[in-house]
Motif scaffolding. Structure first.
Motif: not given
Length: 353
Positions: A73-79, A99-101, A105-108, A111-114
């Motif tokens: 979940w972490y290393d995938s985020q910047p890509l 980000i959620r996982l 929980h669903t952070t702000a 939610r922005k990306w959703y």
């Protein structure tokens, strides 16, 4: 008995969550509110352009999704963010998921990306935004926009697309609790992802069968259909089902190999140990170099689940049968395999946990 060494994941597969959701009812809204919401969203979605990614952005997206599907979940985020910022809605959805996982929980930010993906018509993002169970409700990080509005729009668009034969929309309707019948329609239409979900739903006791034994036949039918349609997870499930029924070992071996070649992590793990004859029960010729190479790949994974631990545990068992040259050949084989096969994946459900 199952023939495989179970690869437990760091999080639930989400199948039980989907099935639970499929039985929940949804409260309706007034007709006037529904029409207003639908009109606004339809105008919004109709004017949204599809993002065109550069070669570098596409490569970042592909690698990001690959890492996400390895529970990283972490290393995938910047890509994923590289493609998400360029407007790619699939990257936006998976970035929100990552980000959620990683935060539970669903952070702000999630939610922005959703919302960015939902505004481009992504149905799974709309369902995330309509969740009543997310921790953000208790932490005060949810936005003021009504989750009910998102859900109404998700259903409206999904029904419209489903009526036109869109199998993803049919699966979304099932996911949104509109009944197993929608998943059955998607499976009947040839969607391999839906076929795999349906086989698992029947296996878990959902659906109704008048004649004893028909449930088992349906499970086998849909696992086989999904496997033949190219789903690596279904290939493994079908191989395991055949094994449990004392089916043709050559067919079991065929589908296990296909599952591994498709990148399914559990398939790769079990294929490797049988190539090393640990045990030898499916008739594969002994191939320690290949077995070591595949296990080496598993041992280097950095996401969740127990695949890396299993790989690290099995490497010495295989290596004790090999000399140093063969081990070097095994590592070289691993590098070539990566170039010529899909990335390793747990094949997480698109909307599951």
């Amino acid at each position: 008995m199952s023939f495989y060494e179970q690869e437990w994941r760091s999080v639930d597969t989400g199948r039980s969550y989907l099935l639970k959701k499929s039985r929940q009812s949804i409260k309706g809204q007034t007709l006037i509110n529904y029409i207003i919401i639908s009109t606004v969203f339809t105008l919004l979605f109709s004017s949204t352009a599809i993002a065109q990614l550069t070669q570098e952005q596409q490569a970042a997206k592909d690698r990001g999704i690959a890492l996400y599907k390895q529970s990283d979940w972490y290393d995938s985020q910047p890509l994923l963010k590289t493609a998400a910022e360029a407007g790619d809605r699939q990257a936006q959805y998976y970035l929100g998921e990552a980000i959620r996982l990683s935060n539970w929980h669903t952070t702000a930010e999630a939610r922005k990306w959703y919302e960015a993906a939902a505004e481009q018509g992504d149905l799974y993002s709309m369902l995330r935004l309509s969740s009543k169970d997310d921790l953000c409700k208790y932490m005060g990080t949810c936005s003021e926009k009504s989750g009910t509005d998102w859900r109404q729009q998700a259903l409206k668009i999904a029904y419209e697309r489903a009526e036109k034969g869109d199998t993803e929309a049919m699966t979304v309707l099932y996911t949104a609790g509109r009944g197993l019948g929608w998943l059955e329609k998607a499976a009947d239409a040839g969607d391999s992802y839906a076929q795999n979900l349906l086989a698992n739903a029947y296996k878990d006791g959902y659906g109704w069968f008048l004649i004893p034994g028909n449930r088992e036949k349906a499970v086998e039918r849909w696992f086989k259909a999904s496997a033949e349609g190219g789903d690596p997870e279904a290939m493994f499930s079908y191989a395991n089902l055949l094994y449990e029924k004392n089916g043709d070992k050559k067919e079991v071996a065929h589908w296990l190999k296909r599952s591994a070649e498709g990148g399914y992590i559990t398939g790769v793990s079990n294929y490797a140990v049988r190539l090393a004859h640990l045990p030898d029960e499916l008739g594969y010729p002994l191939d320690l170099v290949k077995a070591y190479g595949l296990t080496y790949l598993l041992s280097k994974l950095e996401g969740g689940g127990t695949a890396p631990e299993n790989g690290q545990r099995n490497l010495p068992r295989i290596a004790e049968k090999m000399n140093e040259q063969e081990i070097r050949e095994g590592i070289a084989f691993a590098k070539e395999w990566e170039k010529n096969h899909p990335p390793l994946s747990y094949f997480h459900p698109i909307f599951g946990y």
